[in-house]
Design a protein around this motif. Structure first.
Motif, PDB file in Angstrom:
ATOM      1  N   UNK A 154      13.089 -35.763  11.310  1.00 55.05           N
ATOM      2  CA  UNK A 154      12.715 -37.103  11.132  1.00 55.05           C
ATOM      3  C   UNK A 154      11.589 -37.203  10.071  1.00 55.05           C
ATOM      4  N   UNK A 155      11.837 -38.093   9.311  1.00 56.05           N
ATOM      5  CA  UNK A 155      11.077 -38.579   7.896  1.00 56.05           C
ATOM      6  C   UNK A 155       9.892 -39.160   8.573  1.00 56.05           C
ATOM      7  N   UNK A 159      16.101 -39.222   7.550  1.00 58.81           N
ATOM      8  CA  UNK A 159      15.924 -37.594   7.468  1.00 58.81           C
ATOM      9  C   UNK A 159      16.369 -37.309   6.368  1.00 58.81           C
ATOM     10  N   UNK A 160      16.369 -35.845   6.139  1.00 58.09           N
ATOM     11  CA  UNK A 160      16.843 -35.459   4.760  1.00 58.09           C
ATOM     12  C   UNK A 160      18.277 -35.376   4.468  1.00 58.09           C
ATOM     13  N   UNK A 210      13.903 -45.821  -1.441  1.00 63.51           N
ATOM     14  CA  UNK A 210      14.616 -45.590  -0.453  1.00 63.51           C
ATOM     15  C   UNK A 210      14.717 -44.404   0.487  1.00 63.51           C
ATOM     16  N   UNK A 211      14.254 -43.462  -0.293  1.00 67.23           N
ATOM     17  CA  UNK A 211      14.287 -42.223   0.175  1.00 67.23           C
ATOM     18  C   UNK A 211      13.108 -42.002   1.314  1.00 67.23           C
ATOM     19  N   UNK A 259      11.314 -32.820  -2.483  1.00 61.87           N
ATOM     20  CA  UNK A 259      11.529 -33.964  -1.929  1.00 61.87           C
ATOM     21  C   UNK A 259      11.439 -34.093  -0.432  1.00 61.87           C
ATOM     22  N   UNK A 260      12.163 -33.088  -0.011  1.00 59.74           N
ATOM     23  CA  UNK A 260      12.442 -32.771   1.476  1.00 59.74           C
ATOM     24  C   UNK A 260      10.975 -32.827   2.194  1.00 59.74           C
TER      25      UNK A 260
END
Length: 214
Positions: free
Chosen positions: A198-199, A87-88, A81-82, A144-145
């Motif tokens: 933004x991821x 975004x973070x 899901x991450x 993770x970020x």
């Protein structure tokens, strides 16, 4: 019985063995049996015991080294899901609600504070193993970020509730910011604009599907 994802437990075991932790120092913890079990969870008591044994035998800064090894797949469905969150900040909103799928000893909270935003990990450090685990969790948070954004984001401030180690420079070098110990919270503080980065794989429809699975 309190629990943690077995994938996280294994990550700690693997690095400790690679760095030369004597097998006889932790053989009484039943690590082999834990890792071979059918459950995707491991008990936290031997997990914290292992951290304390590592602290006595290996070089300082193990929490930093192991926290940097975490990958999204280590976090099971939550990690998936991450990957697709926006975004973070969006990612850690998921942590607030669903971190219980990883462990029942830890709680995340995200707080907006104008130009900055903080990510706080609530877990009382009642023993040295929990102190090290809290450090590793903070490092893994930043790891993770970096993985979901592909950006070299760093906090503006980091704090831990436990006492400072002998060499604080290891933490300052990794986080590239002010790091304080003996504080009220285990916390990372970021610029708000960084939390809204933004991821790389942001996808609303896939993320919605993953949220339903959670």
């Amino acid at each position: 019985m309190s629990f943690v994802l077995k994938s996280i437990f294994k990550k700690v075991v693997d690095l400790a063995e690679k760095e030369g932790l004597p097998p006889e120092s932790y053989s009484h913890l039943g690590v082999t049996e834990i890792l071979k079990s059918d459950s995707k969870y491991a008990p936290t008591a031997p997990f914290f015991d292992l951290y304390e044994i590592i602290d006595r035998h290996l070089d300082p800064g193990f929490s930093i080294r192991v926290g940097q090894l975490m990958v999204l797949d280590d976090y099971d469905v939550l990690g998936l899901a991450w990957k697709t969150c926006l975004s973070p900040r969006d990612m850690f909103r998921r942590c607030e609600r669903f971190f219980i799928l990883m462990t029942d000893t830890q709680l995340y909270k995200v707080l907006d504070e104008g130009e900055t935003g903080s990510i706080t990990i609530y877990r009382d450090a009642t023993r040295r193993g929990i102190e090290i685990s809290n450090e590793s969790s903070i490092v893994a948070t930043l790891t993770v970020i970096h993985k979901i954004t592909g950006a070299d984001i760093h906090p503006v401030r980091v704090s831990f509730t436990h006492s400072a180690p002998a060499d604080v420079s290891l933490y300052q070098d990794y986080f590239s910011c002010e790091v304080n110990f003996g504080q009220p919270f285990n916390r990372l503080v970021f610029r708000s604009e960084d939390l809204d980065t933004r991821s790389l794989k942001a996808d609303k429809s896939i993320n919605k599907f993953m949220m339903e699975r959670l």
